[in-house]
Design an enzyme around this catalytic site. Structure first.
Site, mmCIF file in Angstrom:
data_model
loop_
_atom_site.group_PDB
_atom_site.id
_atom_site.type_symbol
_atom_site.label_atom_id
_atom_site.label_comp_id
_atom_site.label_asym_id
_atom_site.label_seq_id
_atom_site.Cartn_x
_atom_site.Cartn_y
_atom_site.Cartn_z
ATOM 1 N N LYS A 126 0.787 -1.663 0.276
ATOM 2 C CA LYS A 126 0.228 0.051 -0.002
ATOM 3 C C LYS A 126 0.807 1.547 -0.226
ATOM 4 O O LYS A 126 0.416 2.362 -1.127
ATOM 5 C CB LYS A 126 -0.798 0.367 1.027
ATOM 6 N N ARG B 269 -7.796 3.138 10.280
ATOM 7 C CA ARG B 269 -7.634 1.239 11.110
ATOM 8 C C ARG B 269 -8.397 0.874 11.741
ATOM 9 O O ARG B 269 -8.113 -0.356 11.585
ATOM 10 C CB ARG B 269 -5.875 2.129 11.716
ATOM 11 N N ARG C 113 12.236 -6.024 2.774
ATOM 12 C CA ARG C 113 12.027 -4.969 2.356
ATOM 13 C C ARG C 113 13.006 -4.333 3.078
ATOM 14 O O ARG C 113 13.547 -4.335 3.559
ATOM 15 C CB ARG C 113 10.410 -4.088 2.896
ATOM 16 N N ARG D 228 13.269 -1.822 9.275
ATOM 17 C CA ARG D 228 12.299 -0.995 9.986
ATOM 18 C C ARG D 228 12.588 -2.029 10.990
ATOM 19 O O ARG D 228 11.837 -3.516 11.019
ATOM 20 C CB ARG D 228 10.929 -1.150 9.709
ATOM 21 N N ARG E 264 1.309 -6.830 13.845
ATOM 22 C CA ARG E 264 0.246 -6.297 12.554
ATOM 23 C C ARG E 264 -0.671 -6.620 11.896
ATOM 24 O O ARG E 264 -1.561 -6.344 11.599
ATOM 25 C CB ARG E 264 1.294 -5.810 12.409
HETATM 26 P P1 AP5 Z 1 5.235 -1.958 1.075
HETATM 27 O O1 AP5 Z 1 4.619 -1.339 0.151
HETATM 28 O O2 AP5 Z 1 6.472 -1.045 1.686
HETATM 29 O O3 AP5 Z 1 4.482 -2.341 2.513
HETATM 30 P P2 AP5 Z 1 3.063 -1.876 2.523
HETATM 31 O O4 AP5 Z 1 1.407 -2.788 2.356
HETATM 32 O O5 AP5 Z 1 2.831 0.159 3.265
HETATM 33 O O6 AP5 Z 1 3.742 -2.452 4.385
HETATM 34 P P3 AP5 Z 1 3.632 -1.700 5.554
HETATM 35 O O7 AP5 Z 1 4.672 -2.807 6.519
HETATM 36 O O8 AP5 Z 1 4.315 -0.303 5.444
HETATM 37 O O9 AP5 Z 1 2.361 -1.405 6.491
HETATM 38 P P4 AP5 Z 1 2.091 -1.342 7.835
HETATM 39 O O10 AP5 Z 1 0.968 -0.560 7.789
HETATM 40 O O11 AP5 Z 1 3.089 -2.033 9.206
HETATM 41 O O12 AP5 Z 1 3.223 0.312 8.156
HETATM 42 P P5 AP5 Z 1 2.859 1.631 8.509
HETATM 43 O O13 AP5 Z 1 3.735 2.402 8.270
HETATM 44 O O14 AP5 Z 1 2.027 2.172 7.708
HETATM 45 O O15 AP5 Z 1 5.306 -3.256 0.300
HETATM 46 C C1 AP5 Z 1 6.088 -4.243 1.207
HETATM 47 C C2 AP5 Z 1 7.424 -4.772 0.609
HETATM 48 O O16 AP5 Z 1 7.159 -5.424 -0.717
HETATM 49 C C3 AP5 Z 1 8.426 -3.578 0.199
HETATM 50 O O17 AP5 Z 1 9.887 -4.572 0.032
HETATM 51 C C4 AP5 Z 1 7.869 -3.536 -1.680
HETATM 52 O O18 AP5 Z 1 9.311 -2.777 -2.344
HETATM 53 C C5 AP5 Z 1 7.365 -5.172 -1.219
HETATM 54 N N1 AP5 Z 1 6.595 -4.659 -2.971
HETATM 55 C C6 AP5 Z 1 5.587 -3.886 -3.134
HETATM 56 N N2 AP5 Z 1 4.781 -4.472 -3.879
HETATM 57 C C7 AP5 Z 1 5.443 -5.488 -4.225
HETATM 58 C C8 AP5 Z 1 4.572 -6.114 -5.096
HETATM 59 N N3 AP5 Z 1 3.359 -5.744 -6.431
HETATM 60 N N4 AP5 Z 1 5.455 -7.305 -5.774
HETATM 61 C C9 AP5 Z 1 6.877 -7.869 -4.599
HETATM 62 N N5 AP5 Z 1 6.701 -6.889 -4.347
HETATM 63 C C10 AP5 Z 1 6.376 -5.982 -3.507
HETATM 64 O O19 AP5 Z 1 2.720 1.668 9.530
HETATM 65 C C11 AP5 Z 1 3.389 1.232 10.468
HETATM 66 C C12 AP5 Z 1 2.573 1.586 12.634
HETATM 67 O O20 AP5 Z 1 2.968 3.166 12.449
HETATM 68 C C13 AP5 Z 1 1.916 0.883 12.527
HETATM 69 O O21 AP5 Z 1 2.441 -0.326 12.890
HETATM 70 C C14 AP5 Z 1 1.393 1.933 14.038
HETATM 71 O O22 AP5 Z 1 2.091 1.256 15.568
HETATM 72 C C15 AP5 Z 1 2.121 3.380 13.446
HETATM 73 N N6 AP5 Z 1 0.515 3.500 13.366
HETATM 74 C C16 AP5 Z 1 0.207 3.927 11.355
HETATM 75 N N7 AP5 Z 1 -0.981 4.052 11.099
HETATM 76 C C17 AP5 Z 1 -1.225 4.344 12.104
HETATM 77 C C18 AP5 Z 1 -2.664 4.214 12.652
HETATM 78 N N8 AP5 Z 1 -3.687 4.712 12.155
HETATM 79 N N9 AP5 Z 1 -3.137 4.528 14.042
HETATM 80 C C19 AP5 Z 1 -1.985 3.966 14.763
HETATM 81 N N10 AP5 Z 1 -0.871 3.647 14.691
HETATM 82 C C20 AP5 Z 1 -0.686 3.962 13.574
#
Ligand code: AP5
Length: 211
Positions: free
Chosen positions: A13, A88, A122, A154, A165
């Site tokens: 995403k 979320r 990643r 990360r 998560r």
């Molecule tokens: P990537 O695009 O990085 O994945 P993603 O879906 O964005 O996954 P995240 O792990 O970043 O999501 P998350 O929700 O855990 O983290 P966030 O930063 O939001 O792709 C993943 C990998 O696959 C990469 O290596 C990429 O290159 C590869 N890839 C992508 N597409 C591909 C494809 N089609 N084919 C092959 N490879 C591919 O949140 C982190 C933390 O912040 C949370 O755990 C929480 O503590 C906090 N937080 C964030 N938002 C909130 C909220 N709204 N409320 C409360 N806490 C929050």
């Protein structure tokens, strides 16, 4: 045009939201990136959220809602925005619906098994771009193509935090889809494709719905 990208952790995403925002000239808003920025720079907010982010728990809603409200109120968001990682849970969804409208809610579907595989390869950049050792490598190993900074793993890409998560996603985020489905703005795309193929599916949805 206000777009939300949903999907399990590792579904891409962040990758897709950044692509859409860049190609359509919208601001890209990632709550995860905002928190990581504060963690890296050791701000007061960074200290408040460190334990939650590093262990894969949700940051308290009051903090997260305030951050989103401040960001969406910036002048660059008047043309629209692409939101990644918010809302979320039910409280965040209710808050968001009080402060703005949503035009498209896109869900990138991917199995947990595949998502875990993606996260284990990643590499992240402080500017928000995500790379993958095998599927999406940077041009120069370990260096970001966009900002030239060193790539890093990360802290929350550890098996226990990943499991936490994904569990939160299934329990708290997936139930939100019904709300957007009832409004007729929810669209599901197959995340088990290449980055470009997933992007084309999303573009297809947005262009078709817009036309
Ligand atoms: P990537 O695009 O990085 O994945 P993603 O879906 O964005 O996954 P995240 O792990 O970043 O999501 P998350 O929700 O855990 O983290 P966030 O930063 O939001 O792709 C993943 C990998 O696959 C990469 O290596 C990429 O290159 C590869 N890839 C992508 N597409 C591909 C494809 N089609 N084919 C092959 N490879 C591919 O949140 C982190 C933390 O912040 C949370 O755990 C929480 O503590 C906090 N937080 C964030 N938002 C909130 C909220 N709204 N409320 C409360 N806490 C929050």
């Amino acid at each position: 045009m206000n777009i939300i990208i949903f999907g399990p952790q590792g579904s891409g995403k962040g990758t897709q939201a950044e692509l859409i925002a860049r190609r359509r000239n919208f601001p890209y808003i990632s709550t995860g990136d905002i928190f990581r920025y504060h963690l890296k720079n050791k701000t007061e907010l960074g200290q408040q959220v460190a334990e939650y982010v590093n262990t894969g728990q949700l940051v308290p809603d009051e903090l997260t809602n305030k951050i989103i409200q401040d960001r969406i109120n910036q002048p660059d968001c008047t043309v629209g925005f692409v939101l990644d990682g918010y809302p979320r849970n039910q409280k965040q969804l209710e808050f968001l619906s009080q402060i703005t409208t949503v035009d498209y809610a896109i869900v990138i579907e991917l199995s947990d098994q595949e998502a875990i595989k993606r996260l284990s390869g990643r590499l992240a950049s402080k500017c928000g771009l995500s790379y993958h050792l095998e599927f999406n490598p940077s041009q120069q190993a370990g260096i970001c193509d966009k900002c030239g900074d060193q790539l890093f793993r990360r802290d929350d890409d550890q098996p226990q935090a990943i499991a936490q998560r994904l569990a939160i996603y299934h329990q708290e985020t997936e139930p939100l889809f019904a709300v957007y489905e009832n409004k007729g703005i929810l669209h599901r795309v197959n995340g088990a494709k290449t980055i470009d193929e997933v992007y084309q599916q999303i573009e297809g949805v947005i262009s078709q719905a817009a036309g």
